[in-house]
Design an enzyme around this catalytic site. Structure first.
Site, PDB file in Angstrom:
ATOM      1  N   GLU A   1      -1.604   8.858  -5.398  1.00 12.49           N
ATOM      2  CA  GLU A   1      -2.497   8.428  -4.307  1.00 12.49           C
ATOM      3  C   GLU A   1      -2.156   9.137  -3.009  1.00 12.49           C
ATOM      4  O   GLU A   1      -0.999   9.151  -2.589  1.00 12.49           O
ATOM      5  CB  GLU A   1      -2.402   6.904  -4.129  1.00 12.49           C
ATOM      6  CG  GLU A   1      -3.301   6.383  -3.004  1.00 12.49           C
ATOM      7  CD  GLU A   1      -3.523   4.875  -3.042  1.00 12.49           C
ATOM      8  OE1 GLU A   1      -3.321   4.265  -4.112  1.00 12.49           O
ATOM      9  OE2 GLU A   1      -3.896   4.322  -2.000  1.00 12.49           O
TER      10      GLU A   1
ATOM     11  N   LYS B   1       5.568   2.852  -3.013  1.00 14.03           N
ATOM     12  CA  LYS B   1       5.473   3.593  -1.761  1.00 14.03           C
ATOM     13  C   LYS B   1       6.433   4.783  -1.810  1.00 14.03           C
ATOM     14  O   LYS B   1       7.661   4.611  -1.789  1.00 14.03           O
ATOM     15  CB  LYS B   1       5.811   2.666  -0.582  1.00 14.03           C
ATOM     16  CG  LYS B   1       4.730   1.604  -0.363  1.00 14.03           C
ATOM     17  CD  LYS B   1       3.413   2.249   0.019  1.00 14.03           C
ATOM     18  CE  LYS B   1       2.233   1.327  -0.129  1.00 14.03           C
ATOM     19  NZ  LYS B   1       0.957   2.014   0.107  1.00 14.03           N
TER      20      LYS B   1
ATOM     21  N   ASP C   1      -7.322   7.716  -0.247  1.00 13.19           N
ATOM     22  CA  ASP C   1      -7.345   6.519   0.589  1.00 13.19           C
ATOM     23  C   ASP C   1      -7.559   6.905   2.049  1.00 13.19           C
ATOM     24  O   ASP C   1      -8.695   6.932   2.533  1.00 13.19           O
ATOM     25  CB  ASP C   1      -6.026   5.742   0.374  1.00 13.19           C
ATOM     26  CG  ASP C   1      -5.963   4.439   1.162  1.00 13.19           C
ATOM     27  OD1 ASP C   1      -6.850   4.187   1.988  1.00 13.19           O
ATOM     28  OD2 ASP C   1      -4.997   3.669   0.962  1.00 13.19           O
TER      29      ASP C   1
ATOM     30  N   LYS D   1     -10.957   0.309   2.390  1.00 18.20           N
ATOM     31  CA  LYS D   1     -10.355  -0.687   3.285  1.00 18.20           C
ATOM     32  C   LYS D   1     -11.435  -1.139   4.267  1.00 18.20           C
ATOM     33  O   LYS D   1     -12.090  -0.297   4.899  1.00 18.20           O
ATOM     34  CB  LYS D   1      -9.170  -0.086   4.041  1.00 18.20           C
ATOM     35  CG  LYS D   1      -7.961   0.203   3.150  1.00 18.20           C
ATOM     36  CD  LYS D   1      -6.803   0.729   3.977  1.00 18.20           C
ATOM     37  CE  LYS D   1      -5.475   0.578   3.254  1.00 18.20           C
ATOM     38  NZ  LYS D   1      -5.215   1.619   2.258  1.00 18.20           N
TER      39      LYS D   1
ATOM     40  N   ASP E   1       1.928   6.033  -4.317  1.00 18.42           N
ATOM     41  CA  ASP E   1       1.140   6.219  -3.103  1.00 18.42           C
ATOM     42  C   ASP E   1       2.003   6.878  -2.035  1.00 18.42           C
ATOM     43  O   ASP E   1       2.916   6.251  -1.493  1.00 18.42           O
ATOM     44  CB  ASP E   1       0.620   4.854  -2.614  1.00 18.42           C
ATOM     45  CG  ASP E   1      -0.350   4.991  -1.448  1.00 18.42           C
ATOM     46  OD1 ASP E   1      -0.569   6.127  -0.974  1.00 18.42           O
ATOM     47  OD2 ASP E   1      -0.889   3.956  -1.007  1.00 18.42           O
TER      48      ASP E   1
HETATM   49 MG    MG Z   1      -3.041   3.742  -0.167  1.00 20.52          MG
END
Ligand code: MG
Length: 367
Positions: free
Chosen positions: A218, A165, A241, A265, A193
Site C-alpha cells: 500500500e 505500518k 491511498d 477516506k 502500508d
Molecule cells: Mg493507508
C-alpha cells in the site's frame, strides 16, 4: 429546512496503546478531534466529526479544520442541510479546496437528512449489504518482533486483515513483513502500508525481497507517479491511498490500472457526499475499496459504518473501527466491533447521540 446554528467542539482522543506510529518516525499520542453540531429551524440537530492523523499525514491539521469551519459557517446559515450536493457546491464556492474542513459539516447534514426522512444514512447512501462488514487492524510501527507479537491478540479480537505500518528503513521493513507473515493463519490477509515512506529505490528493494510472501503493498511512495513505477515492477496486489484524493486522479489511476484496491477516506474526499461519489464510481469500475477516514472517534466511526455498510460486500476490501483504538467515547450508540466486524445503526440519521459532557463548551458558535 434551514441551518440556524453551527457549534464547534474540540475533543482529545488518547490511544489505548499510548501512541500510533507510522512511516518516517511520525507518531501521534493524542488525537485532536473536531465535532460539528448543526441545528435547524425545524429542531433537527445533526453531528459530524473530523480528525486528521496529526499534521504531517495528509494536507490537513486539527486547528485548520476549526479555522476553516469558522470561515464557512456564516455562509451556511439559512442553507438547506438536506440538499447535500447543492450545499457542497455552496461550500466549494465559499472556500476553495480544503476538503477535510467540509467533511464534518457534510457528515452532520447527512445526519439531519436521515432524521428528517426517518432513514439510516446507509439506506440513503444506496442500501445495506449483509448483516455487518469486515474490519482491518492497523499494526503500529515498532520493531519486527513486537509487531509480530501483536497478531495473535488482534486475531483474538476477531480481526483477520492486518495492516502493517512500514515505510521506514527497507531492511527493517523486510524483517517486519517476514516476521508478521510468519504469524499468519489461513484466511488472514496482510497489507504492508508504507504511507508514502519509501523512495522508489527503497520500495523496489522491499517488493523484490518479499516476492515469495502473500502481502498487499500500500502507497509505497509519496506521489502517484512514484507509486505507479513500483506497481509496474511488482506482482503483489497493490493499494493506493494518500495520492488518490479526488475523482481526476482516481480515473487516471483506473485507466492506467495502477491499483487493485483504493482507500477511500471520508475527509480526504471532503465528506460523505464526495466519498460516496468516489465509492459509487469504484463500484461501477469494479475497484475494491477500504472505506474509512484519517482517524476519529465514535461519530466518525458511525459515518464510516454507514458508507461501508452501503458498499457491495464483494467490493468492500475492509473498513475500520477507530472508536476501539481510543480511550474517549464522544457519542452514545456508536457501532461497536463484534468479532472483527462492524454494523451500521438502523436508526434514522447516523444513529449516534453526542456526549455533551465530553464535548464540553463550544470552541465557537455561529448563529
Ligand atoms: Mg493507508
Amino acid at each position: 429546512m434551514e441551518i440556524s446554528k453551527i457549534s464547534v467542539f474540540q475533543v482529545d482522543l488518547p490511544l489505548h496503546e499510548g501512541s500510533y506510529n507510522w512511516s518516517g518516525n511520525k507518531s501521534v499520542q493524542v488525537f485532536d478531534s473536531t465535532v460539528v453540531r448543526i441545528e435547524t429551524d425545524e429542531g433537527i440537530i445533526g453531528h459530524g466529526e473530523v480528525c486528521p492523523l496529526g499534521a504531517v499525514y495528509l494536507p490537513a491539521y486539527a486547528e485548520g479544520a476549526r479555522a476553516g469551519i469558522q470561515v464557512l459557517a456564516p455562509a451556511l446559515l439559512g442553507q438547506d442541510p438536506t440538499q447535500l450536493v447543492k450545499l457542497n457546491r455552496h461550500m466549494d464556492a465559499t472556500l476553495k479546496g480544503h476538503p477535510y474542513v467540509k467533511s464534518a459539516i457534510d457528515m452532520a447534514c447527512w445526519d439531519i437528512l436521515g432524521q428528517a426522512t426517518g432513514q439510516p444514512v446507509s439506506n440513503l447512501l444506496g442500501g445495506r449489504y449483509g448483516d455487518d462488514f469486515l474490519l482491518y487492524r492497523a499494526i503500529s510501527q515498532e520493531a519486527p518482533e513486537a509487531m509480530a507479537g501483536k497478531v495473535a491478540g488482534y486475531r483474538a479480537e476477531g480481526y483477520r486483515k492486518f495492516q502493517l505500518k512500514v515505510g521506514g528503513d527497507p531492511e527493517t521493513d523486510i524483517e517486519r513483513i517476514r516476521a508478521v507473515s510468519a504469524e499468519l493463519q489461513r484466511g488472514d490477509v496482510l497489507i504492508a502500508d508504507a504511507n508514502t515512506g519509501w523512495l522508489m529505490h527503497q520500495a523496489a528493494r522491499v517488493v523484490r525481497a518479499v516476492k515469495d510472501i502473500d502481502v498487499y503493498i500500500e502507497q509505497p511512495c509519496e506521489t502517484f507517479e512514484e507509486c505507479y513505477s513500483i506497481r509496474k515492477m511488482t506482482d503483489h496486489p497493490f493499494v493506493l491511498d494518500e495520492s488518490i484524493d479526488g475523482l481526476p486522479i482516481l480515473l487516471r489511476a483506473n485507466s492506467l490500472q495502477a491499483m487493485d484496491v483504493v482507500n477511500i477516506k471520508i475527509s480526504k474526499f471532503g465528506g460523505l457526499t464526495k466519498a460516496r461519489q468516489a465509492r459509487d464510481l469504484c463500484v461501477s469500475l469494479g475497484i475494491a475499496m477500504t472505506i474509512e477516514d484519517s482517524w476519529g472517534g465514535d461519530i466518525i466511526t458511525a459515518a464510516i459504518s454507514h458508507l461501508a455498510h452501503s458498499t457491495p460486500t464483494e467490493l468492500l476490501f475492509s473498513s475500520t473501527d477507530f472508536n476501539s483504538y481510543v480511550t474517549i467515547s464522544n457519542a452514545n450508540d456508536a457501532p461497536q466491533r463484534n468479532n472483527g466486524r462492524l454494523a451500521a445503526s438502523t436508526t434514522p440519521g447516523l444513529g449516534i447521540t453526542p456526549k455533551m459532557e465530553v464535548l464540553g463548551q463550544a470552541v465557537f458558535e455561529v448563529n
